[in-house]
Design a protein around this motif. Sequence first.
Motif, PDB file in Angstrom:
ATOM      1  N   THR A   1       6.194 -99.009 -40.707  1.00 35.86           N
ATOM      2  CA  THR A   1       6.383 -97.555 -40.827  1.00 35.86           C
ATOM      3  C   THR A   1       6.236 -97.129 -42.285  1.00 35.86           C
ATOM      4  O   THR A   1       5.631 -96.100 -42.606  1.00 35.86           O
ATOM      5  N   THR A   2       6.810 -97.947 -43.183  1.00 38.14           N
ATOM      6  CA  THR A   2       6.711 -97.653 -44.617  1.00 38.14           C
ATOM      7  C   THR A   2       5.238 -97.662 -45.056  1.00 38.14           C
ATOM      8  O   THR A   2       4.794 -96.780 -45.791  1.00 38.14           O
ATOM      9  N   ASP A   3       4.504 -98.675 -44.598  1.00 37.90           N
ATOM     10  CA  ASP A   3       3.092 -98.778 -44.984  1.00 37.90           C
ATOM     11  C   ASP A   3       2.295 -97.581 -44.479  1.00 37.90           C
ATOM     12  O   ASP A   3       1.510 -96.985 -45.220  1.00 37.90           O
ATOM     13  N   LEU A   4       2.488 -97.240 -43.193  1.00 36.19           N
ATOM     14  CA  LEU A   4       1.746 -96.110 -42.617  1.00 36.19           C
ATOM     15  C   LEU A   4       2.181 -94.790 -43.261  1.00 36.19           C
ATOM     16  O   LEU A   4       1.354 -93.995 -43.711  1.00 36.19           O
TER      17      LEU A   4
ATOM     18  N   GLY B   1      -6.059 -98.803 -47.954  1.00 40.46           N
ATOM     19  CA  GLY B   1      -4.763 -98.368 -48.453  1.00 40.46           C
ATOM     20  C   GLY B   1      -4.839 -97.836 -49.863  1.00 40.46           C
ATOM     21  O   GLY B   1      -5.921 -97.621 -50.408  1.00 40.46           O
ATOM     22  N   SER B   2      -3.679 -97.647 -50.430  1.00 40.66           N
ATOM     23  CA  SER B   2      -3.614 -97.018 -51.739  1.00 40.66           C
ATOM     24  C   SER B   2      -2.283 -97.390 -52.391  1.00 40.66           C
ATOM     25  O   SER B   2      -1.311 -97.667 -51.693  1.00 40.66           O
ATOM     26  N   PHE B   3      -2.259 -97.398 -53.711  1.00 44.40           N
ATOM     27  CA  PHE B   3      -0.974 -97.512 -54.402  1.00 44.40           C
ATOM     28  C   PHE B   3      -0.382 -96.111 -54.488  1.00 44.40           C
ATOM     29  O   PHE B   3      -1.003 -95.200 -55.030  1.00 44.40           O
ATOM     30  N   HIS B   4       0.777 -95.920 -53.908  1.00 40.39           N
ATOM     31  CA  HIS B   4       1.425 -94.601 -53.969  1.00 40.39           C
ATOM     32  C   HIS B   4       2.925 -94.851 -54.038  1.00 40.39           C
ATOM     33  O   HIS B   4       3.568 -95.173 -53.032  1.00 40.39           O
TER      34      HIS B   4
END
Length: 367
Positions: free
Chosen positions: A105-108, A153-156
Amino acid sequence: MNHLTVIPVTTAAPYDVVVGHGILDRLRGLLPAGVQRVAIITPESLEDLLEPFADLLEGLDVIVLQVPDGEEAKNWEVAAACWESLGEEGFTRSDAVVTLGGGATTDLGGFVAATWLRGVAVIHIPTTVLGMVDAAVGGKTGINTPAGKNLVGSFHEPAGVLCDLALLATLPRAEVVAGLGEVVKCGFIADPRILELVESTEPSDLTADSPVLRELVERAIRVKADVVAGDLRETGGVDGHPGREVLNYGHTLAHAIERATDYSIRHGEAVALGCVYVAELAARAGGLSPELVARHRTAFGKVGLPTSWDGADFETLLATMRVDKKARGNQLRFVVLEDLARPVVLAGPSEEDLRAAYSALSDRQGS
Ligand code: GLY
């Protein structure tokens, strides 16, 4: 027991990880000033946890975006459905996403926040040990594609992380144990006190209200916070330290085992096996002491994680390791230990050593 621990993550956009029991009321304080709308991204199975949020976020427009459980949520269709909802609600740059769930969930949710309007604030409220000590900290977000896991993905980085240990009370025991795989890993790469705590505690005592579990979680978060503050984008460390890549200790074989089992093994279980494997590899390629190799088996074994495995042939695992996204060119890379808390990168080990380390992992006599 009700005190708060605040762990600062001192990257270019610093934020706090707040740890404690029954601390969801701290959410408001973590939201950036000016937020008017909040989208809570959470799996359908955690609906019961939503109840307090109406009060906690009173006065704000709150929408709940329910997503599938676990990895089923990490695909572009689910991300697109979230974008659609944010568009319908008129989400602006000054609004915020809150994730409430495990690492998937955190990743999405982090990925949705990273991509909506090129980035809106996200607060993570992890509900698993794994989410608290790994996924929620450090800003890695992503979804899976048919070609593999986490390839898009991305670094955020989050605006804040709220680790409420009370949320672990209903987590299945096997999930708590699996989360401890990443914790014990942190003991080997950076904080040996974690190993002492694990070795001197009965695993059944590591319940949600246990002060030892809390200390373990906090110590693992500090390890991760220190690592990402030094090398957020995984470009490399200084003075021979592998940088953020160190968090990948044990993960190269772990990913291959996860794939070989069609992801039926828990991540933390695979990490325990991968760490035993790289200890065996370091004993052959770098001279790691037999005592420290044995300590990998005792520490992971003590919390209830597997330390031997022979579920796939070596060639299958090797082929997967060669395409692991951490491999560079054709050369396999592993984070190994020179000594306790002294990690280095081992590039291009011989196939003989790789094979012998797997024989040691698959030899149940050795465990
Ligand atoms: N989970 C590994 C990392 O955050 O770099």
